[in-house]
Design a protein around this motif. Sequence first.
Motif, short mmCIF file in Angstrom:
data_model
loop_
_atom_site.label_atom_id
_atom_site.label_comp_id
_atom_site.label_asym_id
_atom_site.label_seq_id
_atom_site.Cartn_x
_atom_site.Cartn_y
_atom_site.Cartn_z
N THR A 56 0.83 -1.21 0.00
CA THR A 56 0.00 0.00 0.00
C THR A 56 0.87 1.25 0.00
OG1 THR A 56 -1.76 -1.15 1.18
CG2 THR A 56 -1.81 1.24 1.23
N VAL A 57 1.90 1.26 0.84
CA VAL A 57 2.81 2.41 0.87
C VAL A 57 3.53 2.55 -0.47
CG1 VAL A 57 4.95 3.29 1.88
CG2 VAL A 57 3.15 2.41 3.36
N ALA A 58 4.01 1.42 -1.01
CA ALA A 58 4.80 1.46 -2.25
C ALA A 58 3.97 1.93 -3.44
CB ALA A 58 5.39 0.07 -2.54
N THR A 59 2.76 1.40 -3.60
CA THR A 59 1.94 1.79 -4.75
C THR A 59 1.50 3.25 -4.65
OG1 THR A 59 -0.03 0.86 -3.66
CG2 THR A 59 1.11 -0.54 -5.26
N LEU A 87 8.30 -7.61 -6.17
CA LEU A 87 8.93 -8.93 -6.17
C LEU A 87 8.13 -9.97 -5.40
CD1 LEU A 87 12.68 -8.01 -5.43
CD2 LEU A 87 11.48 -8.05 -7.61
N ASP A 88 7.04 -9.58 -4.81
CA ASP A 88 6.28 -10.46 -3.92
C ASP A 88 5.27 -11.30 -4.69
OD1 ASP A 88 4.92 -11.66 -1.86
OD2 ASP A 88 4.55 -9.82 -0.74
N ALA A 89 5.34 -12.64 -4.53
CA ALA A 89 4.39 -13.52 -5.21
C ALA A 89 2.95 -13.30 -4.74
CB ALA A 89 4.77 -14.99 -4.99
N ASN A 90 2.81 -12.89 -3.49
CA ASN A 90 1.47 -12.69 -2.92
C ASN A 90 1.10 -11.21 -2.80
OD1 ASN A 90 1.03 -15.52 -2.43
ND2 ASN A 90 2.51 -15.35 -0.76
N GLY A 91 1.85 -10.37 -3.49
CA GLY A 91 1.59 -8.94 -3.39
C GLY A 91 0.31 -8.52 -4.08
N ASN A 92 -0.13 -7.33 -3.74
CA ASN A 92 -1.43 -6.85 -4.25
C ASN A 92 -1.32 -5.67 -5.19
OD1 ASN A 92 -3.49 -8.54 -2.87
ND2 ASN A 92 -2.47 -7.78 -1.03
N SER A 93 -0.15 -5.41 -5.74
CA SER A 93 -0.04 -4.27 -6.62
C SER A 93 -0.92 -4.41 -7.86
CB SER A 93 1.43 -4.06 -7.05
OG SER A 93 1.90 -5.14 -7.83
N ARG A 94 -1.12 -5.66 -8.30
CA ARG A 94 -2.02 -5.86 -9.46
C ARG A 94 -3.42 -5.37 -9.14
NH1 ARG A 94 -1.40 -12.07 -11.07
NH2 ARG A 94 -1.51 -12.26 -8.80
N ASN A 95 -3.85 -5.59 -7.89
CA ASN A 95 -5.15 -5.08 -7.47
C ASN A 95 -5.13 -3.57 -7.32
OD1 ASN A 95 -4.62 -7.90 -6.32
ND2 ASN A 95 -6.83 -7.78 -6.12
N ASP A 96 -4.06 -3.06 -6.70
CA ASP A 96 -4.00 -1.63 -6.41
C ASP A 96 -4.02 -0.78 -7.67
OD1 ASP A 96 -3.83 -2.45 -3.83
OD2 ASP A 96 -1.79 -1.74 -3.47
N PHE A 97 -3.47 -1.31 -8.77
CA PHE A 97 -3.46 -0.58 -10.04
C PHE A 97 -4.51 -1.10 -11.02
CE2 PHE A 97 1.11 0.20 -8.81
CZ PHE A 97 0.94 1.56 -8.57
N GLY A 98 -5.36 -2.02 -10.58
CA GLY A 98 -6.43 -2.53 -11.44
C GLY A 98 -5.95 -3.36 -12.61
N LEU A 99 -4.84 -4.09 -12.44
CA LEU A 99 -4.27 -4.86 -13.54
C LEU A 99 -4.56 -6.36 -13.46
CD1 LEU A 99 -0.74 -3.16 -13.69
CD2 LEU A 99 -2.68 -2.77 -15.23
N ARG A 100 -5.02 -6.83 -12.31
CA ARG A 100 -5.23 -8.27 -12.16
C ARG A 100 -6.27 -8.78 -13.17
NH1 ARG A 100 -4.39 -12.27 -8.37
NH2 ARG A 100 -3.55 -10.81 -6.82
N GLY A 101 -5.89 -9.87 -13.86
CA GLY A 101 -6.81 -10.49 -14.81
C GLY A 101 -6.91 -9.78 -16.15
N THR A 102 -6.14 -8.71 -16.35
CA THR A 102 -6.18 -8.01 -17.63
C THR A 102 -5.15 -8.62 -18.58
OG1 THR A 102 -4.49 -6.36 -17.07
CG2 THR A 102 -6.77 -5.90 -16.38
N GLU A 103 -5.10 -8.11 -19.79
CA GLU A 103 -4.12 -8.60 -20.77
C GLU A 103 -2.69 -8.28 -20.35
OE1 GLU A 103 -3.99 -6.03 -24.41
OE2 GLU A 103 -5.66 -5.00 -23.39
N SER A 136 3.21 -7.78 -9.75
CA SER A 136 3.56 -9.05 -9.11
C SER A 136 2.83 -10.20 -9.78
CB SER A 136 3.17 -9.00 -7.63
OG SER A 136 1.76 -8.84 -7.53
N GLY A 137 3.11 -11.40 -9.30
CA GLY A 137 2.42 -12.57 -9.83
C GLY A 137 2.95 -13.83 -9.20
N ALA A 138 2.29 -14.95 -9.47
CA ALA A 138 2.67 -16.21 -8.86
C ALA A 138 4.10 -16.61 -9.20
CB ALA A 138 1.70 -17.30 -9.30
#
Length: 359
Positions: A56-59, A87-103, A136-138
């Motif tokens: 949260t702080v980083a994003t 670098l975190d496999a379980n990080g949430n930056s994809r959620n924070d920037f709305g990128l999860r599940g996108t192309e 991030s990612g798995a």
Amino acid sequence: MKLYTYDDMASRLDIVRQFQDLTDQGTLVELVSQIRPHLRNVIGVTIGKGGVGKTTVATNLAYVLAEEQAQRAKEGRSALPVLYIELDANGNSRNDFGLRGTEFDDDARAFIEAVVADKSLTVVKDARPYLDVVPSGAANGELATQIGKLNSEHGLAAFLLLALLIAQISHHYRWIVIDFSPSDKNNQRLGISAVTHMIAPIKGSDDGVLEGLAALARLVRGIRVINPEAWIAAIAFLGFKKVKGEPTSELINLREKIVEMVVDANMSEDVVMSSYVREAPVLAALCRNTGMPAKELALAASGRLTSPVDGDIVPRPRDENGRYVDSDKAADLADDYTNLAAEVIRQVRQRNKELQVQA
């Protein structure tokens, strides 16, 4: 928003392979001295304790810094984008920037190959104005294992792979923010070896907070030979109550403990930030669930956020009960992150001046 690839890069593995002899520390030190000046704009966010709001702080820091560059460009002044890497496999930056599940979401596989297999680096260009993202990612879960294998073959030089990668593109960016996990020491060493300035986020006041800070300091000292410049530039607090805009005794007492700890370690108490992010769990959850950093959520809540696709006003966000987000409270949270970012960057710039004098 698009994918952009940096494909004209020198081999990082060729450099690492030069250190088959683990006693060849003199050459390693020379290599480090050559790459460090290219990494003075790299900021890392981590601590030796999980669940403290690191991502949260980083994003939000990356977003605020990118917003500043966008404003500079608008005013006709020189500006460069900001790069965010997790670098975190379980990080949430994809959620924070709305990128999860996108192309643009490949579970970080291309990034891992860039770090450990000399592949080209691909970023999500313009994830926000003047903000590029490596989400991030798995696959980040494989990074520690791969780095561990290379470490057994090439010693400490293996932990320089990310630093060598970033050093080749750092001139394209004003700031580079790296978010890395405290859960695996290989990942932490990789991240610490690439950064110059570190932000340690503090959430909660239990003894685990102080232990996490001490663990991070020990880890940094343990790899001084491959990064003599990395050090804690800022200790940042988040998730603490504000009463009429002022901190409560919980934060006041915690800050006093940390200042004492910092002074005992021969560090300046200036690294302990006076700005902090207030407790706002509902808004924090909404930011993550809607894929909006705090400033974006505040703009949306006030009806002032436009879609980058069609230019239309983004609908005002609602909470889980269907009520509109309180625009004043959202603005207060956004201001907290803006103020914290400004204080952090002042500290970073001061450190850079000191490093330049020492060079």
